[in-house]
Scaffold this active site. Structure first.
Site, PDB file in Angstrom:
ATOM      1  N   ASP A  52       0.879  -1.162   0.000  1.00 42.08           N
ATOM      2  CA  ASP A  52       0.000   0.000   0.000  1.00 42.08           C
ATOM      3  C   ASP A  52       0.911   1.204   0.000  1.00 42.08           C
ATOM      4  O   ASP A  52       1.863   1.275   0.786  1.00 42.08           O
ATOM      5  CB  ASP A  52      -0.929   0.017   1.215  1.00 42.08           C
ATOM      6  CG  ASP A  52      -2.024   1.065   1.064  1.00 42.08           C
ATOM      7  OD1 ASP A  52      -2.570   1.200  -0.052  1.00 42.08           O
ATOM      8  OD2 ASP A  52      -2.338   1.766   2.042  1.00 42.08           O
ATOM      9  N   SER A  53       0.678   2.086  -0.902  1.00 44.40           N
ATOM     10  CA  SER A  53       1.579   3.215  -1.043  1.00 44.40           C
ATOM     11  C   SER A  53       0.793   4.467  -1.354  1.00 44.40           C
ATOM     12  O   SER A  53      -0.371   4.419  -1.764  1.00 44.40           O
ATOM     13  CB  SER A  53       2.619   2.944  -2.140  1.00 44.40           C
ATOM     14  OG  SER A  53       1.976   2.638  -3.365  1.00 44.40           O
TER      15      SER A  53
END
EC number: 3.6.1.66
Length: 206
Positions: free
Chosen positions: A75-76
């Protein structure tokens, strides 16, 4: 040599290619990367975590449980100083529509219209999780500092890459070659932290 199949919980071909390049560059053989389009569909939990780490771990757990494969998930997002770290975990849907890069970039530029250059600091953040069924859970983090430009530049990359100018450079992330981006990016840094765990999976299949 038997290949260790590792699921990457993504349908984003660029993310899959990025991990394959990083494995190749590190000389890690024996790992076959597959994406969500390569496995039977399963229910994917919504991203409801308050942090990148929570979201990455939840996605990796789901993938490992559903497929029986070791699963990597990330997740970025983008944390902008002048917006108190936002859009953060909301980066992909900042404009209201998930994955609408053009709309997200346009909204961010509008929000920073009156912010002077010296206050346009930002950083890309990536949390990556590797979950091995019946085994270990590994969560790592990578950050890439920079500033937000005044207009989109470059055709490469995705997300906020056309607006993000890495510290020490004068071009956006979207103007970098794939190799240069891999070497510097938040996701590249996080994925390299996972290399020992991925190499261990390959060793188990020899």
């Amino acid at each position: 040599m038997t290949m260790a199949r590792v699921l990457v919980a993504s349908r984003n071909a660029k993310k899959l290619a990025e991990l394959r390049r990083i494995l190749d560059d590190a000389g890690v053989a024996g790992v076959q990367i597959v994406g969500l389009d390569d496995v039977p569909p399963y229910d994917e939990a919504p991203e409801t975590g308050a942090t990148f780490e929570e979201n990455a771990l939840a996605k990796a757990r789901d993938g490992a449980a559903a497929t029986g494969l070791p699963c990597v998930a990330d997740d970025s997002g983008l944390a902008v100083d002048a917006l108190n770290g936002m859009p953060g975990v909301l980066s992909a849907r900042w404009s209201g529509t998930h994955g609408d890069d053009a709309a997200n970039n346009a909204l961010l530029l509008a929000q920073l219209r009156d912010v002077p250059d010296e206050r346009r600091g930002a950083r890309f953040v990536s949390a990556c999780a590797l979950v091995v069924p019946g085994g270990t859970e590994t969560v790592v983090r990578g950050e890439w500092p920079g500033t937000i430009g005044r207009k989109p530049m470059g055709e490469g990359g995705f997300g906020y890459d056309p607006l993000f100018v890495p510290d020490g450079g004068d071009v956006t992330a979207a103007q970098l070659t794939p190799a240069a981006k891999d070497a510097a990016s938040h996701r590249g840094r996080a994925l390299r932290h996972l290399l020992p765990a991925l190499a261990a999976l390959a060793d188990r299949t020899e």
